[in-house]
Design a protein around this motif. Structure first.
Motif, PDB file in Angstrom:
ATOM      1  N   GLN B  66       0.826  -1.254  -0.016  1.00  0.00           N
ATOM      2  CA  GLN B  66      -0.264  -0.126  -0.118  1.00  0.00           C
ATOM      3  C   GLN B  66       0.929   1.234   0.188  1.00  0.00           C
ATOM      4  O   GLN B  66       0.836   2.204   0.761  1.00  0.00           O
ATOM      5  CB  GLN B  66      -1.110  -0.236   1.130  1.00  0.00           C
ATOM      6  N   LEU B  83      -4.968   3.618  -8.925  1.00  0.00           N
ATOM      7  CA  LEU B  83      -5.107   3.033  -7.548  1.00  0.00           C
ATOM      8  C   LEU B  83      -6.565   2.443  -7.488  1.00  0.00           C
ATOM      9  O   LEU B  83      -6.498   1.162  -6.972  1.00  0.00           O
ATOM     10  CB  LEU B  83      -5.135   4.104  -6.588  1.00  0.00           C
ATOM     11  N   LEU B  90      -5.891   7.423  -2.227  1.00  0.00           N
ATOM     12  CA  LEU B  90      -4.970   8.439  -1.767  1.00  0.00           C
ATOM     13  C   LEU B  90      -5.896   9.166  -0.799  1.00  0.00           C
ATOM     14  O   LEU B  90      -6.565  10.059  -1.418  1.00  0.00           O
ATOM     15  CB  LEU B  90      -4.343   9.324  -2.610  1.00  0.00           C
ATOM     16  N   LEU B 171      -0.697   4.678   0.938  1.00  0.00           N
ATOM     17  CA  LEU B 171      -2.070   4.642   0.288  1.00  0.00           C
ATOM     18  C   LEU B 171      -3.155   3.928   1.359  1.00  0.00           C
ATOM     19  O   LEU B 171      -2.490   3.234   2.218  1.00  0.00           O
ATOM     20  CB  LEU B 171      -2.052   3.688  -1.084  1.00  0.00           C
TER      21      LEU B 171
END
Lengths: 494, 354
Positions: B66, B83, B90, B171
Motif C-alpha cells: 500500500q 489506484l 490516496l 495509500l
C-alpha cells in the motif's frame, strides 16, 4: 549532592538556578544516566539537572549555551538507540520531573502535557472521559511523551493510528540558544502558509531543542475491541495471513507476530500469556470499532487464518483475557532478560510484502554470526524487531551481536526498507546511516540541523554520522569494525 | 518580458537545468498543473518557469505494501485511476498534480480524526535544491525515522524551499462503501449541532465540512465511508441527504477586490468564528480544522483577520488582486518565523526559488 561541597563554576551556576538537590554531579549518582536501553554505548555525563518548568529549562539552556557546554535532553531513558546517552562533557537535562497534564479538551480532543508525562498515564487520566492517546510503544508504562516526540515513537497500534508525528499538534520548544518557540496549534500542526516545523522537529532526536509543553491529539475510545491470537506451524503462514488481511482492505488496530523463540522466552517468564509453545509463530491481532463491524472483520480474519492452516485461534472473551494476550507481546523484550544479560533490539523496516524473505535472510545472518536471535515485530507495518541476546561482558559476543545487527539492517535497506522504523538513529546506527543516505542527503540534513542548533551543543553526535556532526559518544568497539569489514577471526568467548 | 519555460521530461534533466541556472543566478518559479498560481505573486521579469507537468509517471505501485512512488507532475486524476484498479486510494482532498497538491496542502485533513492529512501520507521524497543538488528524505516504506524528516517541510511549502521530484506515498484501501452527502439550508445552530454529532460518531465521515454561504445559510457536506454496516445507519440516523457526485471543495477564485483567506480553527472556535463574520463573507470549514474564507475587499479581510486573531484562529490571505496582500495574516510566533526564514536561507541561500 552530598559529595560536592565545592563544585566547579558551571555546576555552581546550575545549582543557583535549580537548587542543590536538583543538580547531580557525584559519579555514583550519575551511573543511572550512563546509557539508555541500548547498553552497548555507555558514557557518564558531566552532570544531570532536573528542571520542573519551561522557565527552568530555558535558564539552564541559556547558561549552557553561553558557556559552550553540550547538553542532552532525556525523558525516562527507555530509548533503544542511545539517543539520550551523553558524552562526558555534556550535561543531561532530565525532564522526568515535568510530569503535569496541563490541559485536556474534550471538545477539541487534545491534551497539553509536560514532556515527562508517562505515555500510559495520559491514557489512564483521559480514560474516564472516553479518550486515549493512541501511540503505544512497548515501553508505554514508563516512557515519556517528550521522549516519544523526540524519537517519533511508534508501537503496535500505529498500523491503524499512525506514529507520534500524527498525534502531536503543537509544542513549546526551548531552542538550543534558549529562545522559546511555539510550533503548531490546537487546530493542527501546521496552519496554512506555515512550514511544518513541528513535523520536522518530531523525530529529530533532541537535536533541535527541548519540548517543554506538548499538545497531543486524543482519540475517542473505540466502542468495541476484539483481540485474537492465531498460532501457525510456520512463520510463512503467519506472514501470509497478514498479507491477506491487509490485502482485503482490513485495517486492524494491531498486527503483531512473535516467533517460537520469543514465545518460549515469554512463556518461561513472568509475562506468561498462555501462548502455544509448539507454534512456529503466533499472530496477535486487534480489531476495534463498532461491534457490528467487528463481527464481520473477525470472521474474515479467522477465514484467512484457516486458509493458512492455523493450528489454533483464540479470542479474548473479556478485558482480562485481552490483557493476558497482550501481556506476552508487551513483555516480550523483558522476557528476553532470561536468555542473556544484554539485549540488542533492532528496528529495521521492510515492505510488508518482503517479510518472509527478510526473516529467512535474518535467520541465516544469525546462524553465521552464532548469535541467539528472536523475532517479535509489527507485521502490519513491516517493522521488524530482531532481538539479539548476548553477554555484554564478553567482547566477542558483543562484537558478533553488533556485526549481525549491521548485516540485518543492510538486508532491510536492500529490500527497499529502512534501518529504523521507530527507535531512531541515536548513537547505535550512526555508522549505518550511509546505507540509506549519501553525502548529498546528509549535507542537506546538516544544513537544516545548523538552523536549529548551529553550535551542535544540543544532543551532539546524534542522527548524523561523524562527518556531519560532532560525535563525542562512544564508538563501536574495534572488534566490531573488524567483523563489519569481514574479518571473522575473533575468538568465541574471548 | 516573456518568461522562459523549461519543461523537462526526465527527472535527471531537472537537477542539471537547475545547476546550470544557479551558476548564472537564474530565478525559477515552479509550475505543476498551473491551478494554484493565483496563490503566488505574479512571475517577475527574468524569472524562468520550470514546468514539471511532464514528469508524470507512476514509478512504482506496490498494492501489497500500500505504497507508491510517483513523479511530481502526475495528475491526481491519473493516480486515482491507477489506484482504483487495486481498490486503493490516496485519502486526501485536492486535485491538480501530486506535487502541487502536497506543496499547497490546501485542505489539511478533510474530516475529523482519524481522517488522513497529506503530511501523514508523504513517506519520503527525492528532491533537488535550487542549486541542483539532489537529495532524498524519508523512505518508501510506511515507517521510517531515519534522518531528519525534510519531506515534512515540503508539505505546504508552495515549492519555495526545494523541488520535489519523486514522492513516496502511503495509500489506503478504498472503503467498501462510501456515500457523499450534502444537507443544505441549515441555520448555524443546526449545522453546528449536526457537525458535532457526526464528529462524535463511532466512524465519523472521512470528509466533513461546514459551508456558510453569504447571508448566513449553512450547508453540511462530506463522505461517509467504511463498511455498509456503518455507512447506511450513519446516513439514516442523521438524516444525511445523499448526493451522486463528490462535492467540489475548491473555493472559487476571487475576482475584483475580493480576497480569499486560508486559516485554521479548532472545532470549539468555530461558533465564535461564524458569529464574528460579516454577512458578506462565505466560509468553508473542514473537519481537520482548516477553513477557506471569501471576503469582498481588503478592508473586510483585515477586519476578519483581527476577529480571527481575537478568537485564537490563524489565517493568511491566500488569493488577492494585489500581490502585496498575499501572506498578510494573523501574527505568527517570532521564533518559529526565525527558524522558517533560516530554513529558507539554508536551503536556497540565493533566493532562486521565486
Amino acid at each position: 549532592m552530598p559529595a560536592d561541597t565545592d563544585p566547579p563554576p558551571i555546576e555552581r551556576d546550575l545549582v543557583a538556578i535549580l537548587g542543590r538537590d536538583r543538580v547531580l554531579t557525584s559519579p555514583d549518582a550519575l551511573l543511572a544516566w550512563e546509557c539508555d536501553g541500548f547498553t552497548v554505548h555507555k558514557s557518564r555525563p558531566r552532570a544531570v539537572v532536573l528542571p520542573q518548568s519551561t522557565d527552568e529549562v530555558q535558564a539552564v539552556v541559556e547558561l549552557l549555551h553561553g558557556r559552550g557546554v553540550p547538553f542532552v535532553p532525556r525523558g525516562a531513558g527507555t530509548c533503544l538507540s542511545g539517543g539520550p546517552t551523553a558524552g562526558e562533557r555534556a550535561v543531561v537535562i532530565d525532564l522526568s520531573r515535568m510530569r503535569a497534564v496541563l490541559q485536556i479538551s474534550t471538545t477539541d480532543l487534545y491534551a497539553v502535557v509536560q514532556p515527562g508525562v508517562v505515555n500510559l498515564d495520559l491514557s489512564t487520566e483521559t480514560g474516564p472521559m472516553g479518550l486515549h492517546y493512541a501511540p503505544d510503544p512497548s515501553s508505554q508504562s514508563v516512557c515519556t511523551i517528550g521522549g516519544n516526540l523526540a524519537e517519533n515513537s511508534g508501537g503496535p497500534h500505529c498500523f491503524k493510528y499512525g506514529m507520534t508525528t500524527d498525534h502531536v499538534l503543537g509544542a513549546v520548544v526551548v531552542l538550543p540558544d534558549g529562545e522559546i518557540a511555539r510550533f503548531g496549534h490546537a487546530s493542527g500542526p501546521r496552519a496554512p502558509d506555515e512550514l511544518d516545523l513541528l513535523g520536522l522537529f518530531c523525530g529529530s532526536e533532541g537535536t533541535f531543542g527541548i519540548a517543554t509543553e506538548i499538545t497531543v491529539r486524543l482519540c475517542r475510545n473505540p466502542s468495541a475491541v476484539r483481540t485474537l491470537l492465531a498460532s501457525f506451524a510456520t512463520m510463512s503462514a503467519a506472514c501470509r495471513s497478514v498479507g491477506d488481511i491487509v490485502g482485503a482492505g482490513l485495517v486492524p488496530a494491531a498486527l503483531e507476530i512473535l516467533d517460537q523463540a520469543t514465545i518460549r522466552a515469554v512463556e518461561a517468564s513472568v509475562y506468561r500469556a498462555g501462548y502455544p509453545e509448539d507454534a512456529a509463530a503466533v499472530l496477535l491481532i486487534e480489531l476495534d470499532g463498532p461491534p457490528e463491524v467487528l463481527v464481520e472483520e473477525a470472521a474474515e480474519c479467522v477465514a484467512f487464518f484457516q486458509r493458512h492452516g492455523a493450528l489454533q485461534v483464540e479470542e479474548a472473551s473479556d478485558p482480562g483475557e485481552r490483557k493476558r494476550l497482550w501481556r506476552g507481546r508487551k513483555g516480550a523484550f523483558g522476557a528476553m532478560g532470561r536468555i542473556d544479560t544484554d539485549l540488542y533490539v533492532l528496528d529495521g523496516v521492510v515492505p510488508r510484502t518482503r517479510l518472509e524473505e527478510a526473516l529467512e535472510r535474518i535467520t541465516a545472518i544469525g546462524e553465521r554470526h552464532r548469535v541467539r536471535l528472536t523475532n517479535v515485530f509489527h507485521a502490519g507495518d513491516g517493522n521488524l524487531h530482531p532481538n539479539i541476546s548476548f553477554d555484554g561482558r564478553d567482547a566477542d559476543a558483543t562484537a558478533r551481536a553488533v556485526a549481525a545487527g549491521r548485516e540485518i539492517l543492510q538486508v532491510c535497506v536492500d529490500l527497499g526498507g529502512s534501518i529504523t522504523g521507530e527507535h531512531g538513529i541515536g548513537t547505535e546506527k550512526l555508522e549505518h546511516v550511509p546505507m540509506m543516505f549519501d553525502d548529498g542527503d546528509l549535507d542537506v540534513m546538516e544544513r537544516v540541523r545548523r538552523v536549529f542548533n548551529p553550535r551542535d551543543l544540543c544532543n551532539p553526535g546524534k542522527v548524523l554520522p561523524e562527518r556531519h556532526a560532532c560525535a563525542e559518544v562512544a564508538k563501536w568497539p574495534q572488534m566490531v569494525d573488524k567483523l563489519m569489514a569481514g574479518d571473522d577471526t575473533t575468538e568465541p568467548g574471548r | 518580458m516573456t518568461a522562459v519555460t523549461h519543461c523537462p521530461e526526465r527527472i535527471d534533466e531537472v537537477a542539471e537545468w537547475l545547476r546550470d541556472g544557479a551558476a548564472a543566478g537564474r530565478r525559477v518559479r515552479l509550475v505543476g498543473g498551473g491551478s494554484r498560481q493565483h496563490e503566488r505573486a505574479p512571475i517577475a521579469d527574468g524569472v524562468a518557469r520550470l514546468d514539471l507537468s511532464r514528469l508524470d509517471r507512476i514509478v512504482r505501485l506496490d498494492p501489497g505494501d500500500q505504497t507508491c512512488t510517483v513523479e511530481c507532475g502526475l495528475s491526481r486524476a491519473h493516480l486515482d485511476e491507477a489506484l482504483a484498479e487495486h481498490e486503493l486510494e490516496l485519502p486526501c482532498l485536492g486535485d491538480g498534480t501530486i506535487g502541487g497538491l502536497f506543496a499547497a496542502d490546501p485542505f489539511g485533513p478533510a474530516g475529523a480524526p482519524p481522517a488522513q492529512s497529506p503530511r501523514s501520507l508523504l513517506l519520503g521524497l527525492d528532491a533537488a535544491l535550487a542549486d541542483g543538488q539532489p537529495f532524498k528524505s524519508g523512505a518508501r516504506v510506511v515507517k521510517s525515522v531515519a534522518g531528519f524528516d525534510l519531506h515534512k517541510l515540503f508539505v505546504g511549502s508552495h515549492g519555495r524551499l526545494f523541488v520535489a521530484l519523486r514522492l513516496h506515498l502511503r495509500l489506503k484501501p478504498r472503503p467498501r462503501a462510501m456515500r457523499w452527502f450534502c444537507n443544505e439550508g441549515l441555520d448555524a445552530t443546526a449545522a453546528l449541532a449536526l457537525l458535532d454529532a457526526l464528529r462524535a460518531a463511532a466512524v465519523p465521515p472521512d470528509v466533513l465540512a461546514l459551508r456558510r454561504e453569504r447571508g448566513g445559510s449553512c450547508t453540511l457536506f462530506g463522505r461517509a465511508a467504511g463498511r455498509p454496516t456503518v455507512v447506511e445507519p450513519l446516513l439514516r440516523e442523521h438524516d444525511l441527504q445523499i448526493v451522486d457526485q463528490p462535492i467540489d471543495c475548491t473555493p472559487p477564485l476571487p475576482s475584483g477586490d475580493a480576497e480569499l483567506l486560508a486559516g485554521a480553527a479548532a472545532p470549539s472556535q468555530l461558533p465564535q468564528v461564524l458569529a464574528l463574520l460579516p454577512d458578506a463573507a462565505s466560509l468553508t470549514w473542514f473537519g481537520g480544522g482548516r477553513f477557506h474564507l471569501s471576503l469582498d475587499d481588503p478592508a473586510s479581510s483585515d477586519r476578519a483577520l483581527t476577529a480571527l486573531e481575537a478568537c485564537g484562529a490563524a489565517a493568511t490571505v491566500r488569493a488577492a488582486s494585489r500581490p502585496d496582500r498575499l501572506q498578510r495574516g494573523t501574527p505568527r510566533d517570532r521564533a518559529a518565523e526565525r527558524i522558517a526564514e533560516g530554513l529558507r536561507q539554508a536551503l536556497d541561500p540565493d533566493g532562486l526559488l521565486s
